[in-house]
Design a protein around this motif. Structure first.
Motif, PDB file in Angstrom:
ATOM      1  N   LEU A 182      14.108 -50.106  40.109  1.00  0.00           N
ATOM      2  CA  LEU A 182      13.130 -50.174  39.526  1.00  0.00           C
ATOM      3  C   LEU A 182      12.252 -48.950  39.440  1.00  0.00           C
ATOM      4  O   LEU A 182      12.565 -48.010  39.678  1.00  0.00           O
ATOM      5  N   GLY A 183      11.056 -49.065  38.615  1.00  0.00           N
ATOM      6  CA  GLY A 183      10.125 -48.223  38.232  1.00  0.00           C
ATOM      7  C   GLY A 183       8.734 -48.455  38.579  1.00  0.00           C
ATOM      8  O   GLY A 183       8.528 -49.557  39.063  1.00  0.00           O
ATOM      9  N   ILE A 184       7.817 -47.646  38.518  1.00  0.00           N
ATOM     10  CA  ILE A 184       6.680 -47.626  38.988  1.00  0.00           C
ATOM     11  C   ILE A 184       5.875 -46.717  38.087  1.00  0.00           C
ATOM     12  O   ILE A 184       6.272 -45.418  37.841  1.00  0.00           O
ATOM     13  N   VAL A 185       4.643 -47.071  37.245  1.00  0.00           N
ATOM     14  CA  VAL A 185       3.881 -46.190  36.643  1.00  0.00           C
ATOM     15  C   VAL A 185       2.675 -45.972  37.033  1.00  0.00           C
ATOM     16  O   VAL A 185       1.882 -46.818  37.136  1.00  0.00           O
ATOM     17  N   LEU A 186       2.186 -44.829  37.191  1.00  0.00           N
ATOM     18  CA  LEU A 186       0.646 -44.690  37.716  1.00  0.00           C
ATOM     19  C   LEU A 186      -0.234 -44.372  36.448  1.00  0.00           C
ATOM     20  O   LEU A 186      -0.125 -43.663  35.608  1.00  0.00           O
ATOM     21  N   LEU A 187      -1.295 -45.272  36.574  1.00  0.00           N
ATOM     22  CA  LEU A 187      -2.481 -45.428  35.390  1.00  0.00           C
ATOM     23  C   LEU A 187      -3.683 -45.353  36.354  1.00  0.00           C
ATOM     24  O   LEU A 187      -4.267 -46.238  36.920  1.00  0.00           O
ATOM     25  N   GLY A 188      -4.130 -44.003  36.426  1.00  0.00           N
ATOM     26  CA  GLY A 188      -5.217 -43.602  37.173  1.00  0.00           C
ATOM     27  C   GLY A 188      -5.066 -44.121  38.712  1.00  0.00           C
ATOM     28  O   GLY A 188      -3.951 -43.736  39.215  1.00  0.00           O
ATOM     29  N   ASP A 189      -6.053 -45.011  39.224  1.00  0.00           N
ATOM     30  CA  ASP A 189      -5.532 -45.491  40.515  1.00  0.00           C
ATOM     31  C   ASP A 189      -4.680 -46.747  40.732  1.00  0.00           C
ATOM     32  O   ASP A 189      -4.875 -47.480  41.614  1.00  0.00           O
ATOM     33  N   THR A 190      -4.343 -47.365  39.673  1.00  0.00           N
ATOM     34  CA  THR A 190      -3.421 -48.311  39.505  1.00  0.00           C
ATOM     35  C   THR A 190      -1.986 -48.045  39.325  1.00  0.00           C
ATOM     36  O   THR A 190      -1.696 -47.270  38.406  1.00  0.00           O
ATOM     37  N   ALA A 191      -1.154 -48.808  39.945  1.00  0.00           N
ATOM     38  CA  ALA A 191       0.341 -48.562  39.757  1.00  0.00           C
ATOM     39  C   ALA A 191       0.774 -49.787  39.164  1.00  0.00           C
ATOM     40  O   ALA A 191       0.813 -50.791  40.069  1.00  0.00           O
ATOM     41  N   ARG A 192       1.841 -49.691  38.277  1.00  0.00           N
ATOM     42  CA  ARG A 192       2.511 -51.052  37.651  1.00  0.00           C
ATOM     43  C   ARG A 192       3.888 -50.791  37.923  1.00  0.00           C
ATOM     44  O   ARG A 192       4.576 -49.784  37.220  1.00  0.00           O
ATOM     45  N   GLU A 201      26.100 -59.024  42.755  1.00  0.00           N
ATOM     46  CA  GLU A 201      26.943 -58.795  44.007  1.00  0.00           C
ATOM     47  C   GLU A 201      26.182 -58.015  45.262  1.00  0.00           C
ATOM     48  O   GLU A 201      26.987 -58.014  46.286  1.00  0.00           O
ATOM     49  N   HIS A 202      25.133 -57.653  44.772  1.00  0.00           N
ATOM     50  CA  HIS A 202      24.246 -56.873  45.757  1.00  0.00           C
ATOM     51  C   HIS A 202      23.161 -57.442  46.155  1.00  0.00           C
ATOM     52  O   HIS A 202      22.236 -56.884  46.858  1.00  0.00           O
ATOM     53  N   ARG A 203      22.966 -58.831  45.645  1.00  0.00           N
ATOM     54  CA  ARG A 203      21.799 -59.567  46.098  1.00  0.00           C
ATOM     55  C   ARG A 203      21.658 -60.292  47.370  1.00  0.00           C
ATOM     56  O   ARG A 203      22.564 -60.160  48.047  1.00  0.00           O
ATOM     57  N   ARG A 204      20.482 -60.421  47.926  1.00  0.00           N
ATOM     58  CA  ARG A 204      20.239 -61.266  49.002  1.00  0.00           C
ATOM     59  C   ARG A 204      20.493 -60.109  50.413  1.00  0.00           C
ATOM     60  O   ARG A 204      20.689 -60.553  51.514  1.00  0.00           O
ATOM     61  N   ARG A 205      20.277 -58.885  50.108  1.00  0.00           N
ATOM     62  CA  ARG A 205      20.301 -57.900  51.142  1.00  0.00           C
ATOM     63  C   ARG A 205      19.071 -56.882  51.178  1.00  0.00           C
ATOM     64  O   ARG A 205      19.185 -55.987  51.922  1.00  0.00           O
ATOM     65  N   GLY A 206      18.004 -57.317  50.660  1.00  0.00           N
ATOM     66  CA  GLY A 206      16.563 -56.709  50.971  1.00  0.00           C
ATOM     67  C   GLY A 206      16.594 -55.606  50.171  1.00  0.00           C
ATOM     68  O   GLY A 206      15.560 -54.641  50.268  1.00  0.00           O
ATOM     69  N   LEU A 207      17.400 -55.265  48.996  1.00  0.00           N
ATOM     70  CA  LEU A 207      17.482 -53.997  48.377  1.00  0.00           C
ATOM     71  C   LEU A 207      16.111 -53.995  47.559  1.00  0.00           C
ATOM     72  O   LEU A 207      15.552 -52.915  47.443  1.00  0.00           O
ATOM     73  N   ALA A 208      15.903 -54.957  46.695  1.00  0.00           N
ATOM     74  CA  ALA A 208      14.526 -54.890  45.982  1.00  0.00           C
ATOM     75  C   ALA A 208      13.172 -54.662  46.819  1.00  0.00           C
ATOM     76  O   ALA A 208      12.238 -53.993  46.338  1.00  0.00           O
ATOM     77  N   GLY A 209      13.194 -55.543  47.890  1.00  0.00           N
ATOM     78  CA  GLY A 209      12.203 -55.318  49.073  1.00  0.00           C
ATOM     79  C   GLY A 209      11.879 -54.020  49.396  1.00  0.00           C
ATOM     80  O   GLY A 209      10.645 -53.446  49.631  1.00  0.00           O
ATOM     81  N   HIS A 210      13.073 -53.192  49.623  1.00  0.00           N
ATOM     82  CA  HIS A 210      13.133 -51.790  49.911  1.00  0.00           C
ATOM     83  C   HIS A 210      12.453 -50.994  48.969  1.00  0.00           C
ATOM     84  O   HIS A 210      11.620 -49.980  49.354  1.00  0.00           O
ATOM     85  N   LEU A 211      12.896 -51.137  47.627  1.00  0.00           N
ATOM     86  CA  LEU A 211      12.420 -50.119  46.558  1.00  0.00           C
ATOM     87  C   LEU A 211      10.977 -50.394  46.352  1.00  0.00           C
ATOM     88  O   LEU A 211      10.480 -49.500  45.914  1.00  0.00           O
ATOM     89  N   LEU A 212      10.387 -51.617  46.571  1.00  0.00           N
ATOM     90  CA  LEU A 212       9.007 -51.926  46.364  1.00  0.00           C
ATOM     91  C   LEU A 212       8.253 -51.094  47.095  1.00  0.00           C
ATOM     92  O   LEU A 212       7.442 -50.537  46.716  1.00  0.00           O
ATOM     93  N   GLY A 213       8.744 -50.909  48.471  1.00  0.00           N
ATOM     94  CA  GLY A 213       7.977 -50.085  49.520  1.00  0.00           C
ATOM     95  C   GLY A 213       8.001 -48.536  49.017  1.00  0.00           C
ATOM     96  O   GLY A 213       7.125 -47.891  49.210  1.00  0.00           O
ATOM     97  N   VAL A 214       9.356 -48.156  48.793  1.00  0.00           N
ATOM     98  CA  VAL A 214       9.460 -46.894  48.186  1.00  0.00           C
ATOM     99  C   VAL A 214       8.717 -46.515  47.023  1.00  0.00           C
ATOM    100  O   VAL A 214       8.074 -45.293  46.974  1.00  0.00           O
ATOM    101  N   ALA A 215       8.471 -47.194  46.206  1.00  0.00           N
ATOM    102  CA  ALA A 215       7.807 -46.907  44.929  1.00  0.00           C
ATOM    103  C   ALA A 215       6.305 -46.810  45.129  1.00  0.00           C
ATOM    104  O   ALA A 215       5.495 -46.108  44.581  1.00  0.00           O
ATOM    105  N   ALA A 216       5.985 -47.803  45.998  1.00  0.00           N
ATOM    106  CA  ALA A 216       4.581 -48.010  46.337  1.00  0.00           C
ATOM    107  C   ALA A 216       4.019 -46.850  47.073  1.00  0.00           C
ATOM    108  O   ALA A 216       2.846 -46.362  46.650  1.00  0.00           O
ATOM    109  N   ARG A 217       4.779 -46.156  47.929  1.00  0.00           N
ATOM    110  CA  ARG A 217       4.405 -45.126  48.767  1.00  0.00           C
ATOM    111  C   ARG A 217       4.391 -43.709  47.684  1.00  0.00           C
ATOM    112  O   ARG A 217       3.742 -43.048  47.939  1.00  0.00           O
ATOM    113  N   TRP A 218       5.193 -43.801  46.953  1.00  0.00           N
ATOM    114  CA  TRP A 218       5.286 -42.679  45.783  1.00  0.00           C
ATOM    115  C   TRP A 218       3.836 -42.502  45.038  1.00  0.00           C
ATOM    116  O   TRP A 218       3.245 -41.865  44.969  1.00  0.00           O
ATOM    117  N   ALA A 219       3.542 -44.022  44.639  1.00  0.00           N
ATOM    118  CA  ALA A 219       2.187 -44.110  43.868  1.00  0.00           C
ATOM    119  C   ALA A 219       1.024 -43.672  44.853  1.00  0.00           C
ATOM    120  O   ALA A 219       0.159 -43.272  44.531  1.00  0.00           O
TER     121      ALA A 219
END
Length: 273
Positions: A182-192, A201-219
């Motif tokens: 996933l990606g995240i783009v910083l637009l001022g104080d908003t992150a999209r 074959e890698h679904r249902r293992r929480g990978l997207a949920g982990h990446l959401l948090g990683v990117a959120a903290r980057w922003a």
């Protein structure tokens, strides 16, 4: 005008502007052009702001006047009109759900056997393109050669955002395989968020949920206080987003007609690309 748009459209325009798009205010609608990518349908479209979304005849006329050479029709509407008004012109209507959070989205634990890192190398981005092309080969949604060109252009545009410090893209790897991204783009104080995707074959293992948090903290480390994510209204991924702290904020509506035999490239969403 873009400052008063709902968060989904506001951040769409913010990203397009970073990528060189031109936005012209026509009073009750905006016209968006992407000179560097004329094949990108949702970079070359009409965005209705205060105009009447029911007036299909008018908006199709406006689009044709603004984009006389276009084979497609792409009109972003402020609310869902009667379907038959657009269907009479061969134009379909699709809706997206926009979700936002004013707190850092919660991060799911990373499943054992995976590693996470930013996508930075040529090889990383070749894997991104390969994954997109392989998925399209399975679904058959787009003409293969045209879709590969589009995917490579999209990857180049995203790498340019990374180079300027406006974005980061992250991947989850299992051995040498790109399992999720996933990606995240910083637009001022908003992150999209952009392009949340996990290989089947890698679904249902929480990978997207982990990446959401990683990117959120980057922003967050760079000043973000609002997070925005958009998904198709029929996509079950919205449940995941709500579970980590997002709440429904708005619905967007797209009126779209394919250019016939040409490949049709949809607007990149956080889920579908």
């Amino acid at each position: 005008m873009s400052n008063v748009l709902p968060p989904g459209q506001r951040t769409d325009l913010g990203i397009l502007r970073l990528q060189g798009a031109q936005v012209s205010d026509r009073g009750d609608h905006l016209v968006i052009r992407s000179p560097a990518n004329p094949e990108f349908h949702w970079g070359n479209f009409v965005l209705v702001t205060t105009g009447d979304p029911e007036d299909a005849d008018r908006w199709l006329t406006v689009f044709a006047a603004e984009f006389p050479q276009a084979g497609h029709v792409a009109i972003d509407l402020p609310s869902l009109p009667r379907t038959d008004r657009y269907a009479a012109h061969g134009v379909s209507l699709d809706t997206d759900t926009v979700l936002t959070s004013s707190a850092i989205p919660r991060q799911r634990p990373l499943a054992e056997g995976y590693i996470v890192r930013e996508l930075v190398t040529d090889d990383d981005w070749e894997r991104v393109v390969h994954r997109a092309v392989a998925e399209n080969d399975v679904t058959g949604e787009q003409e293969p050669a045209g879709f590969e060109r589009f995917s490579r252009d999209q990857a180049a545009a995203r790498r340019a955002l990374i180079a300027t410090g406006n974005a980061a893209f992250f991947g989850v790897f299992a051995g040498g395989d790109l399992a999720a991204e996933l990606g995240i783009v910083l637009l001022g104080d908003t992150a999209r968020y952009q392009s949340v995707g996990t290989q089947a074959e890698h679904r249902r293992r929480g990978l997207a949920g982990h990446l959401l948090g990683v990117a959120a903290r980057w922003a967050a480390d760079r000043g973000a206080t609002e997070w925005v994510i958009v998904t198709e209204s029929t996509n079950p991924a919205a449940r995941l987003y709500r579970s980590v702290g997002f709440a429904d904020a708005a619905q967007t509506v797209q009126a779209y007609r394919t250019p016939g035999a040409e490949a049709s490239y949809r607007r990149p969403h956080p889920v579908t690309g």
